[in-house]
Scaffold this motif. Structure first.
Motif, mmCIF file in Angstrom:
data_model
loop_
_atom_site.group_PDB
_atom_site.id
_atom_site.type_symbol
_atom_site.label_atom_id
_atom_site.label_comp_id
_atom_site.label_asym_id
_atom_site.label_seq_id
_atom_site.Cartn_x
_atom_site.Cartn_y
_atom_site.Cartn_z
ATOM 1 N N SER A 92 0.870 -1.182 0.000
ATOM 2 C CA SER A 92 0.000 0.000 0.000
ATOM 3 C C SER A 92 0.900 1.224 0.000
ATOM 4 N N ALA A 93 1.363 1.575 -1.183
ATOM 5 C CA ALA A 93 2.331 2.654 -1.344
ATOM 6 C C ALA A 93 1.813 3.665 -2.358
ATOM 7 N N TYR A 94 2.394 4.876 -2.281
ATOM 8 C CA TYR A 94 2.012 5.941 -3.209
ATOM 9 C C TYR A 94 3.267 6.449 -3.891
ATOM 10 N N TYR A 95 3.238 6.481 -5.222
ATOM 11 C CA TYR A 95 4.395 6.913 -6.009
ATOM 12 C C TYR A 95 4.101 8.267 -6.627
ATOM 13 N N SER A 96 5.113 9.132 -6.616
ATOM 14 C CA SER A 96 4.987 10.429 -7.282
ATOM 15 C C SER A 96 6.337 10.793 -7.884
ATOM 16 N N GLU A 97 6.288 11.632 -8.872
ATOM 17 C CA GLU A 97 7.510 12.007 -9.580
ATOM 18 C C GLU A 97 7.466 13.494 -9.888
ATOM 19 N N THR A 98 8.539 14.171 -9.553
ATOM 20 C CA THR A 98 8.690 15.580 -9.881
ATOM 21 C C THR A 98 9.980 15.763 -10.656
ATOM 22 N N SER A 99 10.241 16.962 -11.064
ATOM 23 C CA SER A 99 11.446 17.229 -11.839
ATOM 24 C C SER A 99 12.690 16.933 -11.001
ATOM 25 N N GLY A 100 13.430 15.940 -11.412
ATOM 26 C CA GLY A 100 14.687 15.609 -10.744
ATOM 27 C C GLY A 100 14.586 14.612 -9.617
ATOM 28 N N SER A 101 13.395 14.116 -9.275
ATOM 29 C CA SER A 101 13.285 13.155 -8.174
ATOM 30 C C SER A 101 12.045 12.287 -8.318
ATOM 31 N N ARG A 102 12.121 11.141 -7.674
ATOM 32 C CA ARG A 102 10.984 10.224 -7.587
ATOM 33 C C ARG A 102 10.764 9.887 -6.116
ATOM 34 N N ARG A 103 9.511 9.687 -5.733
ATOM 35 C CA ARG A 103 9.202 9.429 -4.329
ATOM 36 C C ARG A 103 8.170 8.318 -4.202
ATOM 37 N N VAL A 104 8.395 7.457 -3.197
ATOM 38 C CA VAL A 104 7.411 6.444 -2.823
ATOM 39 C C VAL A 104 7.101 6.622 -1.355
ATOM 40 N N GLY A 105 5.829 6.823 -1.042
ATOM 41 C CA GLY A 105 5.389 6.909 0.349
ATOM 42 C C GLY A 105 4.702 5.621 0.751
ATOM 43 N N ILE A 106 5.112 5.078 1.888
ATOM 44 C CA ILE A 106 4.591 3.783 2.344
ATOM 45 C C ILE A 106 3.995 3.950 3.734
ATOM 46 N N GLY A 107 2.819 3.347 3.911
ATOM 47 C CA GLY A 107 2.178 3.382 5.214
ATOM 48 C C GLY A 107 0.919 4.219 5.214
ATOM 49 N N GLY A 108 -0.093 3.707 5.930
ATOM 50 C CA GLY A 108 -1.324 4.471 6.094
ATOM 51 C C GLY A 108 -2.361 4.235 5.027
ATOM 52 N N LEU A 109 -1.960 3.676 3.879
ATOM 53 C CA LEU A 109 -2.912 3.373 2.816
ATOM 54 C C LEU A 109 -3.502 1.981 3.055
ATOM 55 N N LYS A 110 -4.793 1.834 2.790
ATOM 56 C CA LYS A 110 -5.491 0.613 3.196
ATOM 57 C C LYS A 110 -5.329 -0.541 2.210
ATOM 58 N N ASN A 111 -5.372 -0.276 0.947
ATOM 59 C CA ASN A 111 -5.468 -1.346 -0.036
ATOM 60 C C ASN A 111 -4.094 -1.792 -0.526
ATOM 61 N N VAL A 112 -3.876 -3.110 -0.509
ATOM 62 C CA VAL A 112 -2.686 -3.710 -1.102
ATOM 63 C C VAL A 112 -3.066 -4.215 -2.491
ATOM 64 N N PRO A 113 -2.348 -3.825 -3.537
ATOM 65 C CA PRO A 113 -2.741 -4.185 -4.905
ATOM 66 C C PRO A 113 -2.836 -5.694 -5.116
ATOM 67 N N VAL A 114 -3.778 -6.077 -5.968
ATOM 68 C CA VAL A 114 -3.909 -7.462 -6.410
ATOM 69 C C VAL A 114 -3.436 -7.529 -7.854
ATOM 70 N N ASN A 115 -2.447 -8.363 -8.122
ATOM 71 C CA ASN A 115 -1.824 -8.435 -9.441
ATOM 72 C C ASN A 115 -1.965 -9.823 -10.054
ATOM 73 N N TYR A 116 -1.912 -9.843 -11.351
ATOM 74 C CA TYR A 116 -1.647 -11.080 -12.089
ATOM 75 C C TYR A 116 -0.122 -11.193 -12.135
ATOM 76 N N VAL A 117 0.439 -12.283 -11.595
ATOM 77 C CA VAL A 117 1.883 -12.446 -11.498
ATOM 78 C C VAL A 117 2.320 -13.536 -12.476
ATOM 79 N N ARG A 118 3.291 -13.200 -13.305
ATOM 80 C CA ARG A 118 3.822 -14.165 -14.267
ATOM 81 C C ARG A 118 5.352 -14.220 -14.152
ATOM 82 N N PHE A 119 5.871 -15.418 -14.008
ATOM 83 C CA PHE A 119 7.316 -15.634 -13.991
ATOM 84 C C PHE A 119 7.690 -16.499 -15.184
#
Length: 271
Positions: A92-119
């Motif tokens: 449950s993370a939040y990603y954002s991107e600005t000029s010259g940097s990228r940020r991931v915020g973790i914590g406090g968000l309720k939903n964990v993504p459900v993915n189709y996983v292929r190896f």
């Protein structure tokens, strides 16, 4: 209650994630369109299947019945190459991107993504081994390892979720490509002699893709006759036929349980 666990080591490969709306009915084209390659596996991957059983015990006879009550599938991997944005797919993370940097915020968000996983693992023979988890969550979170002498590796663990209305395995599937074995082809049949005075008859077969353990000559005639196939090469073999009488016989080539069409009729004449 007993728990059994099987773990399958899958080797190196590439990991794909994506959101597939209805994995029980989605086509392969729709699945591929939704997936993206998020990293190359470092140090191998492992697929674990753990069923849980409830056992009924008898005081004097031991276990008399066992019922499966739960199934659990997990996929573990170390990921060598990773885009920071893909951490959104693991927690449950939040990603954002600005000029010259990228940020991931973790914590406090309720939903964990459900993915189709292929190896996808490429075997030494160039063919693929594919593992698909139709719905999966990274419920164990992830671990970032920073080592000045090694690449940064994210270790992730996915837990498979059951897909409703899927009746041919609703947690995970393993697909292994195998080389297609070419069927034999016959170009010609010939007999050393058509005289019963010179039994046994040696029938020579020429063609392609003959194998020592799968190719025989199948005779079609009445009566009891002895047949022996002598392998010579992938393009030729011999059949020894004994106990024939004057008649016309139809000769076929057999590969396992599949018998080809009649290639030639041989007429055996009296001496």
């Amino acid at each position: 209650m007993t728990v059994a666990e099987d773990t399958y080591l899958l080797g190196s490969g590439d990991l794909y994630l994506g959101v597939v709306t209805n994995p029980s009915t989605a086509t392969e084209e729709e699945i591929q369109a939704a997936l993206k390659n998020v990293g190359a596996i470092s140090g191998g991957a492992a697929l674990a299947y753990k069923p849980t059983f409830y056992e009924i015990e008898s005081a004097n006879r031991g276990t008399i019945a066992s019922f499966k009550t739960k199934e659990e599938v997990t996929f573990k991997s170390g990921i060598l190459t990773w885009d920071l944005k893909n951490l959104e797919s693991l927690s449950s993370a939040y990603y954002s991107e600005t000029s010259g940097s990228r940020r991931v915020g973790i914590g406090g968000l309720k939903n964990v993504p459900v993915n189709y996983v292929r190896f996808v693992h490429i075997k030494p023979d160039g063919l693929k081994l594919t593992v698909n988890l139709f719905k999966a969550q990274a419920q164990s979170g992830f671990e970032l390892t920073f080592d000045k002498e090694k690449e940064t590796v994210i270790d992730a663990e996915f837990k498979a979720l059951a897909v409703v209305n899927k009746n041919d395995g609703n947690l995970v599937e393993i697909i292994e490509e195998i080389g297609v074995q070419p069927l034999p082809t016959v170009n010609s049949l010939s007999v050393t002699s058509l005289s019963t005075a010179e039994l046994p008859y040696m029938i020579k077969v020429t063609g392609t893709n003959f194998k020592q353990d799968s190719i025989v000559i199948a005779e079609q005639f009445d009566g009891e006759h002895e047949l022996k196939t002598l392998y010579d090469s992938s393009t030729g073999l011999y059949a020894e036929l004994d106990g024939l009488t004057a008649s016309t016989y139809s000769i076929k080539v057999k590969n396992g349980s599949q018998i080809s069409t009649v290639y030639q009729s041989l007429t055996i004449t009296s001496p």
